[in-house]
Design an enzyme around this catalytic site. Structure first.
Site, PDB file in Angstrom:
ATOM      1  N   GLN A   1       0.823  -1.209   0.000  1.00  0.00           N
ATOM      2  CA  GLN A   1       0.000   0.000   0.000  1.00  0.00           C
ATOM      3  C   GLN A   1       0.856   1.258   0.000  1.00  0.00           C
ATOM      4  O   GLN A   1       1.744   1.402   0.838  1.00  0.00           O
ATOM      5  CB  GLN A   1      -0.915  -0.010   1.233  1.00  0.00           C
ATOM      6  CG  GLN A   1      -1.830   1.197   1.362  1.00  0.00           C
ATOM      7  CD  GLN A   1      -2.649   1.141   2.644  1.00  0.00           C
ATOM      8  OE1 GLN A   1      -2.328   0.400   3.574  1.00  0.00           O
ATOM      9  NE2 GLN A   1      -3.713   1.907   2.706  1.00  0.00           N
TER      10      GLN A   1
ATOM     11  N   GLU B   1      -7.062   9.155  16.918  1.00  0.00           N
ATOM     12  CA  GLU B   1      -7.540  10.530  17.101  1.00  0.00           C
ATOM     13  C   GLU B   1      -8.358  10.975  15.887  1.00  0.00           C
ATOM     14  O   GLU B   1      -9.408  11.615  16.019  1.00  0.00           O
ATOM     15  CB  GLU B   1      -6.358  11.468  17.321  1.00  0.00           C
ATOM     16  CG  GLU B   1      -5.628  11.292  18.650  1.00  0.00           C
ATOM     17  CD  GLU B   1      -4.716  10.079  18.688  1.00  0.00           C
ATOM     18  OE1 GLU B   1      -4.261   9.711  19.781  1.00  0.00           O
ATOM     19  OE2 GLU B   1      -4.460   9.490  17.614  1.00  0.00           O
TER      20      GLU B   1
ATOM     21  N   GLU C   1     -10.232  -1.486   5.638  1.00  0.00           N
ATOM     22  CA  GLU C   1      -9.038  -1.767   6.437  1.00  0.00           C
ATOM     23  C   GLU C   1      -9.350  -1.666   7.919  1.00  0.00           C
ATOM     24  O   GLU C   1      -8.906  -2.485   8.725  1.00  0.00           O
ATOM     25  CB  GLU C   1      -7.917  -0.795   6.060  1.00  0.00           C
ATOM     26  CG  GLU C   1      -6.641  -1.024   6.861  1.00  0.00           C
ATOM     27  CD  GLU C   1      -5.541   0.000   6.549  1.00  0.00           C
ATOM     28  OE1 GLU C   1      -4.428  -0.170   7.074  1.00  0.00           O
ATOM     29  OE2 GLU C   1      -5.811   0.960   5.812  1.00  0.00           O
TER      30      GLU C   1
ATOM     31  N   SER D   1      -5.042   7.262  12.363  1.00  0.00           N
ATOM     32  CA  SER D   1      -4.825   7.252  13.809  1.00  0.00           C
ATOM     33  C   SER D   1      -6.162   7.302  14.556  1.00  0.00           C
ATOM     34  O   SER D   1      -7.170   7.793  14.048  1.00  0.00           O
ATOM     35  CB  SER D   1      -3.949   8.437  14.231  1.00  0.00           C
ATOM     36  OG  SER D   1      -4.662   9.653  14.089  1.00  0.00           O
TER      37      SER D   1
ATOM     38  N   SER E   1       0.723   6.597   2.941  1.00  0.00           N
ATOM     39  CA  SER E   1       1.421   7.562   3.790  1.00  0.00           C
ATOM     40  C   SER E   1       2.674   8.113   3.127  1.00  0.00           C
ATOM     41  O   SER E   1       3.354   7.422   2.359  1.00  0.00           O
ATOM     42  CB  SER E   1       1.800   6.925   5.130  1.00  0.00           C
ATOM     43  OG  SER E   1       0.647   6.571   5.861  1.00  0.00           O
TER      44      SER E   1
END
Length: 398
Positions: free
Chosen positions: A126, A385, A244, A383, A129
């Site tokens: 993948q 958060e 995911e 994340s 990021s």
């Protein structure tokens, strides 16, 4: 929905157990249960074994070669695989890219790429990021410029899991830099063998090589490898991430960790008594089990919604938060149960011919490394958060 297992469910569970007992090598299962990374060869062996049985694509629709299992059967299969110590099915192709191709890819892309995921021709990784574009993924800077029948790609991706084994990567790239960031992103498939790609290892805290960084320098990719429409990649990316996050719930893995922790609590002692009889430790373990049962129920409800045609929603973020934190908490409590023995990092006990000291139970030989490695699960896939922001926006309207 009825959350009690039917007679048919129980019979199916027994079928899965018998298959695992017959086909899963003990040498592989022992490593998986001890949180030791299995080899590429072991993963490919297990994929091939499942593919031969017709179970590798258990989560796919029947129209694309899936098993036709209902959500409960899928859940039972995952739970028993985790309990037996089966290697985790690589999610990048089969559980992440495949749903995107099924929903947004062309018929030609589906016919070409989906079978290659199943027969082992392609190992996918993948490319999401980037340095500076992790939680704020929409700020990604890797570019794809159209040049005739190709795109020319330049940029960098990071935290590319198992990229050292892969021959293909699916990437988010910027195809428009003068609009809202989310509106200028496209989704493209790249052959890692083409010139201009440099993959470099990133060593983790335990010295392992699990993740990588990938550099693209004037990489030429056929325009036919673009999935869906140009500049619509953010929609596809969110769809993929929702799938995911469901996988990160890892109910089966946490069930296996709970069973292991319970066994450990009977042998490890505090003040001369088993940890299971220590009120504080027992309360902590019970709290985790209650949270796991709640997660299990929620996961079944989400899977039931998928079976009825519902798309991934904020529930995926809930599963991701709770599942990742639970997995971390099980590793933390196991580390506490081991006490000073948790400091030992001796994965070499699994190597052939090892005759050194056994300072910790064999199935706990990698617990310290596992504890530190699993700090990542609340970060990758978006994340926790960020997941809380998604929940407040989609459910509370804030």
């Amino acid at each position: 929905m009825d959350l009690n297992f039917t007679a048919a469910n129980i019979a199916f569970r027994q079928e899965v157990i018998e298959f695992l007992e017959a086909e899963l090598p003990t040498s592989i299962a022992t490593k998986v249960k001890a949180d030791i990374a299995v080899s590429k060869e072991a993963t490919e062996f297990w994929h091939a074994t499942l593919h031969k049985r017709g179970w590798l694509t258990y989560s796919w629709p029947t129209a694309f070669g899936g098993t036709g299992w209902d959500p409960v059967q899928q859940f039972i299969f995952e739970e028993e695989c985790a309990a037996a110590g089966a290697p985790r099915i690589l999610p990048f192709g089969l559980k992440m890219l495949a749903p995107v191709l099924m929903a947004f890819g062309s018929k030609e892309q589906q016919d070409h790429w989906l079978p290659r995921m199943c027969d082992g021709t392609d190992w996918w990784c993948q490319g999401y990021s980037e340095p500076g574009s992790g939680s704020d993924l929409a700020s990604l800077k890797t570019t794809a410029v159209k040049d005739g029948d190709d795109y020319i790609i330049n940029g960098q991706k990071t935290w590319t899991t198992l990229g050292q084994y892969a021959n293909m990567i699916f990437c988010l790239v910027r195809t428009n830099g003068i609009c809202k960031p989310q509106a200028g992103i496209s989704f493209i498939l790249i052959d890692l063998a083409v010139p201009g790609i440099d993959m470099r290892p990133i060593r983790t805290l335990d010295g392992g090589h699990e993740v990588n960084e990938v550099f693209f320098t004037d990489v030429r990719v056929p325009a036919s490898n673009l999935v869906g429409e140009e500049n619509k990649g953010w929609t596809y990316a969110k769809y993929l991430l929702a799938h995911e996050r469901n996988g990160i719930a890892n109910v089966g893995i946490s069930n296996q960790k709970l069973s292991r922790l319970k066994r450990l609590s009977l042998t490890q002692k505090r003040a001369g008594k088993p940890l299971a009889e220590d009120p504080l430790f027992a309360a902590r373990m019970a709290r985790l089990e209650i949270e796991l049962r709640n997660l299990e129920t929620t996961n079944l409800r989400v899977l039931d919604g998928f079976a009825k045609g519902a798309g991934p929603g904020p529930e995926s973020s809930m599963l991701k938060i709770i599942g990742s934190e639970l997995e971390q908490n099980f590793d933390d409590l196991t580390r506490r149960a081991l006490g000073r023995h948790a400091q030992a990092h001796t994965p070499e006990v699994f190597e052939p011919g090892y005759n050194g000291p056994q300072v910790v139970p064999e199935n706990m030989a990698n617990q310290s490394a596992a504890y530190f490695n699993k700090r990542k699960v609340s970060i990758y896939g978006g994340s926790n958060e960020i997941q809380k922001n998604i929940i407040t926006k989609m459910i509370l309207g804030l």
